[in-house]
Design an enzyme around this catalytic site. Structure first.
Site, short mmCIF file in Angstrom:
data_model
loop_
_atom_site.label_atom_id
_atom_site.label_comp_id
_atom_site.label_asym_id
_atom_site.label_seq_id
_atom_site.Cartn_x
_atom_site.Cartn_y
_atom_site.Cartn_z
N LYS A 1 41.24 50.43 42.10
CA LYS A 1 42.39 50.53 41.16
C LYS A 1 43.33 51.67 41.53
O LYS A 1 43.65 52.52 40.69
CB LYS A 1 41.90 50.69 39.73
O1 LIG Z 1 39.85 45.38 38.37
C1 LIG Z 1 38.75 45.08 37.88
O2 LIG Z 1 37.84 44.73 38.59
C2 LIG Z 1 38.63 45.03 36.42
C3 LIG Z 1 39.80 44.73 35.73
C4 LIG Z 1 39.74 44.45 34.37
O3 LIG Z 1 40.72 44.06 33.76
N1 LIG Z 1 38.54 44.55 33.74
C5 LIG Z 1 37.39 44.92 34.37
O4 LIG Z 1 36.34 44.96 33.72
N2 LIG Z 1 37.44 45.19 35.72
C6 LIG Z 1 36.21 45.62 36.43
O5 LIG Z 1 35.32 44.51 36.46
C7 LIG Z 1 33.96 44.93 36.24
C8 LIG Z 1 33.44 44.23 35.02
O6 LIG Z 1 32.09 44.50 34.84
P1 LIG Z 1 31.19 43.69 33.80
O7 LIG Z 1 31.83 43.84 32.47
O8 LIG Z 1 29.87 44.37 33.90
O9 LIG Z 1 31.15 42.27 34.27
C9 LIG Z 1 34.00 46.45 36.11
O10 LIG Z 1 33.63 46.99 37.36
C10 LIG Z 1 35.45 46.79 35.81
O11 LIG Z 1 35.87 47.98 36.42
#
Ligand SMILES: O=C(O)c1cc(=O)[nH]c(=O)n1[C@@H]1O[C@H](COP(=O)(O)O)[C@@H](O)[C@H]1O
Length: 260
Positions: free
Chosen positions: A63
């Protein structure tokens, strides 16, 4: 620190070995490695290398977003790394801060995912501000789309994708109609509450165009109530495989339902 980082790498390796034949990509979140300093960063890049050598697309969730001269260095660190295929980019500082990444995408055959509509609960505070020309996230999409059009590949998709939260079903519908040629990276499935039904509209009519991300639900599947009774902690990787298969089948069923 070295022991912890070795354990993290071995844990990752176990999961990659268990799912690499089922999934197209892995996304590695840098914060969980930065926290362990130099050894953590080493584990991050070792994980990227291992996944890449297993034939997976490796997305570094970093990011990044800073002035163009700094962006060039971020780009060098990640997009010029042979084991990383794509990174996540924060567009808040404007178009010219993204151009260094696009230049490296072109030169090195890499990709970026621009945060357009994020999955977190508070994302609407800024992203859903209504302007005379639509929502703020639509303006970001417009900017991302313009950049995406400059980098279309052989199969009609661009190397410039968009992050669209699985929890944002209404916004995803709007964005899918505006951004046909961008892959959506769709986090929010599983641990954040989004379901297979919620992500169906992130795909194009051809059934392509979206990479659905599930992190905790997969890697910590062994802690999940259902699997806990079936597998032991030592079988964590096998449990992750089961969870991936379940996720794949649920999403495919929803896509088939949508098509029929
Ligand atoms: O850019 C990302 O990956 C991201 C964007 C977003 O809008 N929301 C989001 O949760 N993420 C990332 O996606 C992953 C989600 O993780 P879980 O919620 O465990 O599936 C995390 O590593 C967040 O940093």
């Amino acid at each position: 620190m070295r022991g912890i980082c070795r354990a993290i790498f071995l844990f990752n390796k176990g999961i990659i070995d268990a799912v690499y034949d089922l999934v197209p990509a892995v996304k590695i979140q840098i914060a969980f490695y930065e926290v362990y300093g130099a050894e953590g960063i080493r584990a991050f890049f070792k994980t990227a290398e291992y996944a890449k050598k297993k034939g997976l697309i490796v997305i570094a969730d970093v990011k990044r977003g800073d002035i163009a001269d700094v962006a060039m260095m971020y780009s060098k660190a990640y997009l010029q790394n042979e084991y990383i295929d794509a990174i996540t980019v924060n567009p808040y500082m404007g178009e010219n801060t993204i151009l260094p990444y696009i230049s490296d995408c072109t030169k090195y055959g890499k990709g970026i995912f621009i945060l357009v509509k994020t999955s977190n609960k508070g994302s609407g505070t800024i992203q859903n501000i209504k302007t005379e020309e639509g929502y703020f996230f639509e303006k970001v999409a417009e900017m991302a789309n313009k950049m995406a059009d400059s980098l279309i590949g052989n199969y009609g998709y661009s190397s410039i994708g968009a992050v669209v939260g699985a929890t944002c079903t209404e916004e995803a519908k709007i964005l899918r109609t505006k951004m046909h040629r961008s892959y959506f990276l769709v986090p929010g499935y599983g641990a954040q509450g989004a379901t297979a039904d919620d992500v169906a509209d992130c795909f194009n009519d051809d059934g392509l165009g979206a990479v659905i991300n599930s992190s905790r639900k997969i890697i910590f599947a062994y802690r999940n109530g259902y699997w806990k009774d079936v597998y032991t902690e030592e079988e964590y990787a096998q449990t992750s495989r089961e969870e991936v298969i379940l996720m794949r089948d649920l999403i495919n069923n929803c896509l088939m339902k949508k098509r029929s």
